[in-house]
Design a protein around this motif. Structure first.
Motif, PDB file in Angstrom:
ATOM      1  N   ASP A   1     -20.766  36.951 -28.598  1.00 18.58           N
ATOM      2  CA  ASP A   1     -21.341  36.679 -27.292  1.00 18.58           C
ATOM      3  C   ASP A   1     -20.870  35.314 -26.804  1.00 18.58           C
ATOM      4  N   ASP A   2     -21.207  34.991 -25.560  1.00 22.62           N
ATOM      5  CA  ASP A   2     -20.792  33.706 -24.987  1.00 22.62           C
ATOM      6  C   ASP A   2     -21.974  32.747 -24.913  1.00 22.62           C
ATOM      7  N   ASN A   3     -22.785  32.742 -25.938  1.00 24.53           N
ATOM      8  CA  ASN A   3     -24.040  31.997 -25.951  1.00 24.53           C
ATOM      9  C   ASN A   3     -23.995  30.934 -27.054  1.00 24.53           C
ATOM     10  N   PRO A   4     -23.571  29.711 -26.750  1.00 31.63           N
ATOM     11  CA  PRO A   4     -23.438  28.689 -27.796  1.00 31.63           C
ATOM     12  C   PRO A   4     -24.793  28.194 -28.295  1.00 31.63           C
ATOM     13  N   LEU A   5     -24.793  27.651 -29.508  1.00 37.77           N
ATOM     14  CA  LEU A   5     -26.003  27.035 -30.062  1.00 37.77           C
ATOM     15  C   LEU A   5     -26.296  25.746 -29.311  1.00 37.77           C
ATOM     16  N   ARG A   6     -27.592  25.454 -29.156  1.00 43.33           N
ATOM     17  CA  ARG A   6     -27.978  24.271 -28.406  1.00 43.33           C
ATOM     18  C   ARG A   6     -28.768  23.258 -29.232  1.00 43.33           C
ATOM     19  N   VAL A   7     -29.394  23.710 -30.296  1.00 41.55           N
ATOM     20  CA  VAL A   7     -30.244  22.823 -31.099  1.00 41.55           C
ATOM     21  C   VAL A   7     -29.718  22.685 -32.515  1.00 41.55           C
ATOM     22  N   ILE A   8     -29.614  23.789 -33.226  1.00 40.22           N
ATOM     23  CA  ILE A   8     -29.155  23.737 -34.610  1.00 40.22           C
ATOM     24  C   ILE A   8     -27.632  23.651 -34.644  1.00 40.22           C
ATOM     25  N   ARG A   9     -27.112  23.068 -35.730  1.00 43.32           N
ATOM     26  CA  ARG A   9     -25.653  22.935 -35.853  1.00 43.32           C
ATOM     27  C   ARG A   9     -25.004  24.230 -36.320  1.00 43.32           C
TER      28      ARG A   9
END
Length: 229
Positions: free
Chosen positions: A7-15
């Protein structure tokens, strides 16, 4: 039939999606150590001992001592980590890998793990409630993964997901189309499947999806910034 690719949904909080990765890795490791290495007779015995058998859960039957590996209540957890073949495993793990990282990102790793396991337990209990006298073991992470997919639908319905349609054609689609399509396929499968036990297994998938959606809707306002689809 389709499987998700990414998907095109990057992580925002966790690495990194450590719990999602650990779940995928653990399922793969167990599969390699059991399905590949155990003789068929021993594999079948393991499935009986670690899968959810409704009649055993409801005390209508008792496993023989050589099959009773753990207390029946614990099979509500262990059944999620046993898969019946490569396609069963790969399908579940692809869905978990593509959709699990962002739900872990929103919930946090430990809450995500509890969420995953809870959805799986509810799916198994729904299966038991529908066929309390069945002697057939239920295995696979489908119910738990369905809960993760439902949460993704709640939080990120408009994100683009690349799928492999008919296992051949790569195609980008909104997450809502992909996940609602998957759910409709489960519902349709109930009516076109002749085997009663398999019909109930589809309902277990739907139950996992339902509880995942309910929990996601209940907590979505706690993460208003992250949960923008």
């Amino acid at each position: 039939m389709f499987v998700p690719l990414y998907d095109d949904n990057p992580l925002r909080v966790i690495r990194f999606q450590y719990v999602t990765g650990a779940l995928v890795g653990l399922n793969l490791l167990i599969f390699l150590l059991t399905d590949w290495r155990l003789p068929a007779e021993r594999y079948d015995a393991m499935v009986m001992g670690l899968g959810v058998i409704p009649s055993v859960i409801t005390d209508q039957a008792v496993l023989s001592p050589d099959l009773a590996l753990i207390p029946p209540s614990l099979t509500l957890l262990t059944y999620m980590f046993i898969h019946g073949g490569w396609m069963h495993l790969i399908g579940n793990m692809l869905f978990l890998w593509v959709f699990g990282d962002n739900i872990e990102d929103i919930m946090g790793s430990w809450r995500f793990l509890l969420f995953f396991l809870f959805c799986g337990v509810v799916a198994a209990l729904a299966h038991v409630a529908l066929v309390p006298d069945s002697n057939a073991p239920l295995i696979g992470a489908s119910g738990a993964v369905a809960g993760v997919m439902a949460a993704y639908l709640v939080f990120y319905p408009r994100r683009r997901v690349w799928i492999l349609l008919f296992l051949r054609i790569p195609l980008p689609m909104p997450a809502s189309f992909v996940l609602i399509g998957w759910l409709l396929f489960q519902v349709l499968s109930i009516f076109v499947t002749v085997n009663d036990e398999v019909q109930i297994a589809w309902i277990a998938h739907i139950s996992g999806f339902a509880v995942g959606a309910i929990i996601a809707y209940a907590v979505r306002r706690r993460w208003p910034v992250l949960a923008k689809g």
